[in-house]
Design a protein around this motif. Structure first.
Motif, mmCIF file in Angstrom:
data_model
loop_
_atom_site.group_PDB
_atom_site.id
_atom_site.type_symbol
_atom_site.label_atom_id
_atom_site.label_comp_id
_atom_site.label_asym_id
_atom_site.label_seq_id
_atom_site.Cartn_x
_atom_site.Cartn_y
_atom_site.Cartn_z
ATOM 1 N N LEU A 345 0.847 -1.180 0.000
ATOM 2 C CA LEU A 345 0.000 0.000 0.000
ATOM 3 C C LEU A 345 0.884 1.231 0.000
ATOM 4 C CD1 LEU A 345 -2.941 1.064 0.254
ATOM 5 C CD2 LEU A 345 -2.563 1.130 2.717
ATOM 6 N N ASP A 346 0.760 2.024 -1.045
ATOM 7 C CA ASP A 346 1.512 3.268 -1.117
ATOM 8 C C ASP A 346 0.532 4.388 -0.798
ATOM 9 O OD1 ASP A 346 2.983 5.457 -1.676
ATOM 10 O OD2 ASP A 346 3.324 5.010 -3.790
ATOM 11 N N TYR A 347 0.559 4.801 0.418
ATOM 12 C CA TYR A 347 -0.481 5.698 0.922
ATOM 13 C C TYR A 347 0.195 6.853 1.631
ATOM 14 C CZ TYR A 347 -5.352 6.269 2.451
ATOM 15 O OH TYR A 347 -6.635 6.697 2.624
ATOM 16 N N ASP A 364 1.993 3.586 4.540
ATOM 17 C CA ASP A 364 2.789 3.080 3.437
ATOM 18 C C ASP A 364 3.449 1.795 3.914
ATOM 19 O OD1 ASP A 364 4.229 2.895 1.080
ATOM 20 O OD2 ASP A 364 5.948 3.881 2.001
ATOM 21 N N LEU A 365 3.010 0.690 3.417
ATOM 22 C CA LEU A 365 3.535 -0.544 3.991
ATOM 23 C C LEU A 365 3.395 -1.725 3.043
ATOM 24 C CD1 LEU A 365 0.668 -1.997 4.758
ATOM 25 C CD2 LEU A 365 0.896 -0.748 6.855
ATOM 26 N N THR A 366 4.075 -2.789 3.430
ATOM 27 C CA THR A 366 3.846 -4.070 2.763
ATOM 28 C C THR A 366 3.328 -5.030 3.823
ATOM 29 O OG1 THR A 366 6.103 -4.759 3.232
ATOM 30 C CG2 THR A 366 5.689 -3.777 1.067
ATOM 31 N N GLU A 367 2.612 -6.016 3.383
ATOM 32 C CA GLU A 367 2.113 -7.013 4.334
ATOM 33 C C GLU A 367 2.352 -8.398 3.754
ATOM 34 O OE1 GLU A 367 -2.181 -6.954 4.670
ATOM 35 O OE2 GLU A 367 -2.417 -6.513 2.549
ATOM 36 N N PHE A 368 2.723 -9.305 4.617
ATOM 37 C CA PHE A 368 2.859 -10.696 4.223
ATOM 38 C C PHE A 368 2.068 -11.491 5.252
ATOM 39 C CE2 PHE A 368 5.285 -14.753 4.305
ATOM 40 C CZ PHE A 368 4.842 -15.193 3.060
ATOM 41 N N GLY A 390 5.848 -4.641 6.740
ATOM 42 C CA GLY A 390 7.042 -3.861 6.434
ATOM 43 C C GLY A 390 6.632 -2.411 6.351
ATOM 44 N N GLU A 391 7.241 -1.588 7.169
ATOM 45 C CA GLU A 391 6.852 -0.182 7.192
ATOM 46 C C GLU A 391 7.523 0.596 6.075
ATOM 47 O OE1 GLU A 391 4.695 1.245 9.095
ATOM 48 O OE2 GLU A 391 4.319 -0.406 10.483
ATOM 49 N N GLY A 392 6.926 1.691 5.684
ATOM 50 C CA GLY A 392 7.546 2.582 4.715
ATOM 51 C C GLY A 392 8.739 3.291 5.338
#
Ligand code: HEC
Length: 411
Positions: A345-347, A364-368, A390-392
């Motif tokens: 998510l690019d927020y 802004d993060l990634t998730e697994f 994963g944080e931005g």
């Protein structure tokens, strides 16, 4: 001559003798293909004979059924369901239903806690064989706090013919695809993908009118469409915070979605939305989305993308945000379903109008996500899940990883 007749008899005999079995098997295969794509094909015994006609009618646009297929499946299900004969036309219902789920979450920052996340009641039925109604009420977090009790959906659906209907009232906006799968049985995981939470704005309820329908393009391909006008999003510090039933400006938002279903195996679709964003109606918000769902004997796959752009970017951002997820899941022995999901998510837009508000944190993060669901019955799910976030790079790296448990029942 006699010889020829004998041949004819030999070939004709199976045709004359076997039609009932053949058609029962054909109905079963049709049922599995049409009704087992998004969830298990519920066994005929799981609902009473008088419930099936309404259920099949309600699901016919999801499954893109022709009138003949609807009749065939209804006969098949009613014939095997407890209660025997059922009246297959006319008024039906109301049928009461709903679901509830309780969760337990543990992460590094917050205390571990239990949450009665959802208790939802639904009332649905057919006022005539062309007019369906549906209402869903929910109490979130045990009904505590401000606006946690609300009408999630309440609409009347007027079918103009077998394929086209006009839905009026409080609806789930047909923008992304995941929203319609947010219930605890349709969603194989505990969490919802971040992009569906923040850009698809998580069970996006709104009020307006939807023209929707479906049609067969060929034997293998059917098309479903939604075209809507609603009050639209507005007046929030982020998109998710902007869901509302009330209008914040005098402008109607418009949108549409088109889905193609190929051989009852692949569903692919695209979506667009445009509406005034701010209270004065000066700036627009435009969103696009796309998704693909594939059912294979090996696994079920799902990918979804969404993008949102506002005309009022903040000084530090371009007013643009986007995100996606991919998910793979497999059902073993009708009871166990491991699922993995990767999402981004690019927020980052830090504007006061849109995007990150300081109280909402950096989105802004990634998730697994690793999730495991156990279904003691088709209506009960017990899930365990671990999410690696994963944080931005805007924020100091913090460990937001989350462990969750969920017990859910649909009734
Ligand atoms: C495109 C996906 C899709 C297809 C195809 C589909 N369904 Fe569904 N079905 C859903 C979703 C999503 C829900 C849960 C949300 C809801 O209640 O609308 C659901 C819910 C149900 C339920 C209620 C289960 C519960 O929670 O108690 C029944 C019964 C059902 N479907 C039967 C059918 C039948 C019969 C068919 C074939 C004619 C069918 N479905 C085809 C998506 C689908």
């Amino acid at each position: 001559m006699q010889k020829r007749l004998a041949w004819v008899a030999l070939f004709a005999a199976p045709l004359l003798l076997t039609p009932p079995q053949l058609s029962a098997q054909a109905a079963e295969e049709l049922y599995e293909a049409k009704c087992g794509r998004c969830h298990v094909a519920y066994a005929p015994e799981e609902y009473a004979a008088e419930e099936w006609p309404g259920i099949v009618r309600s699901m016919r646009s999801q499954a893109a059924l022709t009138a003949e297929e609807e009749a065939l499946l209804t006969d098949y299900l009613v014939g095997l369901a407890p209660g025997g004969e059922a009246d297959e036309s006319g008024p039906d219902g109301p049928v009461l239903g709903g679901y509830l789920y309780t969760e337990y979450f543990k992460d590094q920052q917050k205390a571990k806690n239990f949450d009665l996340h959802y208790l939802a009641f639904t009332v649905t039925g057919w006022a005539s064989d062309r007019i369906q109604y549906f209402a869903e009420f929910e109490l979130e977090h045990g009904g505590t706090g401000g606006d946690n009790t609300f009408v999630e959906q309440a609409y009347i659906d007027f079918w103009l013919n077998n394929n086209v209907a006009v839905k009026i009232g409080g609806i789930l906006t047909p923008f992304n695809r995941f929203d319609e799968f947010h219930g605890p049985l349709a969603n194989f995981t505990i969490s919802r993908p971040q992009v569906s939470r923040e850009i698809g704005v998580s069970a996006w309820k709104d009020v307006g009118v939807v023209l929707h329908g479906f049609t067969d393009l060929s034997e293998d391909v059917s098309l479903a469409f939604d075209a809507y006008t609603i009050n639209g999003l507005g007046d929030g510090s982020n998109l998710r915070g902007s869901r509302q039933y009330r209008d914040n400006n005098e402008d109607r938002a418009i949108g549409g979605r088109v889905n193609l279903v190929i051989q009852d195996v692949v569903e692919v679709g695209g979506s667009a939305y445009n509406g005034a964003w701010d209270d004065e109606g000066e700036y627009d918000l435009t969103m696009f989305g796309g998704f693909v769902m594939v059912r294979t004997p090996f696994a079920d796959f799902w990918g979804e993308y969404a993008d949102a752009k506002t005309e009022n970017p903040s000084p530090d951002g371009d007013g643009d945000m986007s995100g996606y997820f991919f998910q793979a899941s497999r059902l073993f022995h009708d009871k166990f379903r491991p699922t993995i999901r990767f999402g981004s998510l690019d927020y980052l837009d830090p504007g006061t109008q849109l995007g990150r508000s300081s109280s909402k944190g950096d989105k802004d993060l990634t998730e697994f996500v690793l999730s495991f669901a156990y279904y003691p019955t088709n209506k009960v799910a017990l899930k365990a899940e671990y999410i690696f976030f994963g944080e931005g790079d805007r924020k100091e790296t913090v460990d937001n990883n989350l462990f969750g448990l969920q017990a859910a029942v649909s009734f």
